[in-house]
Design an enzyme around this catalytic site. Structure first.
Site, PDB file in Angstrom:
ATOM      1  N   GLU A  54       0.815  -1.220   0.000  1.00 34.08           N
ATOM      2  CA  GLU A  54       0.000   0.000   0.000  1.00 34.08           C
ATOM      3  C   GLU A  54       0.848   1.269   0.000  1.00 34.08           C
ATOM      4  OE1 GLU A  54      -3.779   0.067   1.445  1.00 34.08           O
ATOM      5  OE2 GLU A  54      -4.054  -1.915   0.576  1.00 34.08           O
ATOM      6  N   HIS A  73      -3.475   2.289   7.964  1.00 38.16           N
ATOM      7  CA  HIS A  73      -2.111   2.476   7.484  1.00 38.16           C
ATOM      8  C   HIS A  73      -1.264   3.022   8.625  1.00 38.16           C
ATOM      9  CE1 HIS A  73      -3.967   3.017   3.252  1.00 38.16           C
ATOM     10  NE2 HIS A  73      -3.398   1.829   3.316  1.00 38.16           N
ATOM     11  N   CYS A 120      -2.173  11.774   3.657  1.00 38.11           N
ATOM     12  CA  CYS A 120      -2.701  10.838   2.661  1.00 38.11           C
ATOM     13  C   CYS A 120      -2.662  11.433   1.262  1.00 38.11           C
ATOM     14  CB  CYS A 120      -4.145  10.466   2.998  1.00 38.11           C
ATOM     15  SG  CYS A 120      -4.320   9.211   4.284  1.00 38.11           S
TER      16      CYS A 120
END
Length: 417
Positions: A161, A229, A346
């Site tokens: 990711e 995350h 992000c």
């Protein structure tokens, strides 16, 4: 000439709240709400302007083609006939979160002296699993100079990711550093998205020195609490690691290993007794941009939600008033992104490089942001109700808006994608 450049994902015209990401508490909580793509994209532009005002270098990544007709064709359907769940997955604007675009290892860390980038395969979530081909294409275009190596993603056997689970510490951006790959194993009902095998594969392909590469497990309690995350519970910059006390499975061992390879590291741990894991995740305290200003001081770019969370704001004020490494707090409004589970960090991918080696179309200044904002204001949908994502007229408008942006930027390579 090496400098850190933040490449922000421009929030696409298909931005909606379909709640496709289990474990992302904000995204699932807001499922079915009406989104505001124009407002969302302009909030992202304002954040980029704020970075420029701080004296930081700024780049962009482009919205992907949505709906993804090629992905739907591979599933033997097309948008008009697909069920609502497939439509939502094909329409997702999740590529806006550029921290998941790739993992980046700057030239000072690699044995061949080149900057290596590996697009994330994002296989855990179906709506993100079809991002990598266009991400790979964009990165290959923006970083076509011989100073870079753009790798294909890790095979989908193992989930990767990207930079959201990767941190780098160094004396300064242009110095050799320590690269930290954070992986997950489990987290209550939620899937762990970063597999250790994927992290190790990326480290090998980037030609990193094993002596300055650490692999660290995220805590199960952090994943279970909604830290899907690592960048929801930790962030690093320069010599500073900022992390929640409950971020890692074995923080004492991690800190000892880190100090062994980087004795000058400054570990700033936020105690759970002062800021609970729930408050940290709800406010996205750690999903902030920890940046080095031209003055050499560090600033933390945080979302407005931190100021609305008393325990978090109290801790931040204490840090600025004290003698710690964070000398300035910058608050930005990215509420549309936050409602889908993505804060300031992000929205950006950090790349340490010489700006002269990057395709100029992917770099921005205030004047270019003015032009981009004008296109957004005139073409991005004002609102997308959840029950309207199947509207053929909406699809036409979304595709036309993206083409208008690509035409403005002169990036014709993706016009027909």
């Amino acid at each position: 000439m090496l400098t850190e450049i933040n490449f922000d994902g421009i929030i696409g015209p298909s931005h909606n709240y379909a709640g496709l990401s289990p474990g992302n508490l904000a995204a699932t909580r807001n499922r079915g709400a009406t989104s505001h793509p124009r407002e969302a994209a302009l909030q992202g532009i304002a954040k980029m302007r704020a970075n420029l005002a701080l004296g930081l270098a700024q780049g962009i990544l482009l919205p992907h083609a949505r709906p993804d007709h090629r992905w739907l064709a591979a599933l033997s359907t097309h948008y008009a006939e697909a069920d609502a769940h497939l439509q939502a997955q094909a329409l997702s604007a999740s590529a806006m979160w550029a921290a998941n675009a790739a993992t980046v290892s700057p030239a000072p860390d690699t044995s061949d002296g080149r900057c290596h980038l590996t697009p994330a395969n994002l296989v855990t979530m179906p709506h993100r699993s079809h991002e990598w081909p266009e991400t790979f294409a964009q990165l290959s275009l923006a970083f076509a100079h011989p100073a870079f190596v753009v790798h294909p993603p890790v095979p989908p056997t193992f989930g990767d990711e990207g930079a959201a689970n990767h941190m780098r510490l160094a004396a300064d951006h242009g110095a050799p550093g320590v690269e930290i790959f954070v992986y997950g194993v489990a987290g209550g009902p939620f899937p762990a998205r970063q597999h250790p095998e994927a992290s190790r594969a990326v480290a090998r392909s980037h030609r990193l020195d094993p002596r300055h590469t650490l692999f660290v497990q995220q805590s199960e309690e952090a994943i279970a609490a909604g830290a899907f995350h690592n960048d929801v519970v930790a962030v690093a910059n320069g010599r500073v690691l900022l992390a929640h006390e409950q971020a890692f499975a074995d923080r004492h061992r991690f800190y000892a290993d880190l100090r062994a390879v980087m004795p000058e590291v400054e570990i700033l741990e936020v105690p759970a007794a002062e800021v609970s894991l729930a408050d940290a995740i709800a406010s996205y305290l750690f999903n902030a941009q920890l940046v080095t200003l031209p003055s050499g001081e560090m600033a933390l770019v945080v979302p407005t939600e931190t100021r609305a969370t008393p325990s978090v704001w109290r801790w931040l004020e204490t840090q600025v008033q004290g003698n710690g490494p964070i000398r300035r707090i910058e608050v930005v409004d990215v509420r549309q992104s936050m409602s889908n589970g993505g804060g300031p960090a992000c929205l950006r991918l950090r790349v340490v490089a010489d700006p002269a080696t990057i395709d100029r179309r992917f770099l921005v200044d205030d004047a270019k942001l003015d032009r981009i904002a004008a296109v957004i204001e005139s073409t991005w949908p004002e609102a997308i109700p959840f029950d309207g994502i199947g509207d053929p007229a909406l699809v036409v408008r979304i595709e036309a808006a993206r083409h208008a942006l690509l035409d403005l930027l002169g990036i014709v390579e993706f016009i027909d994608s």
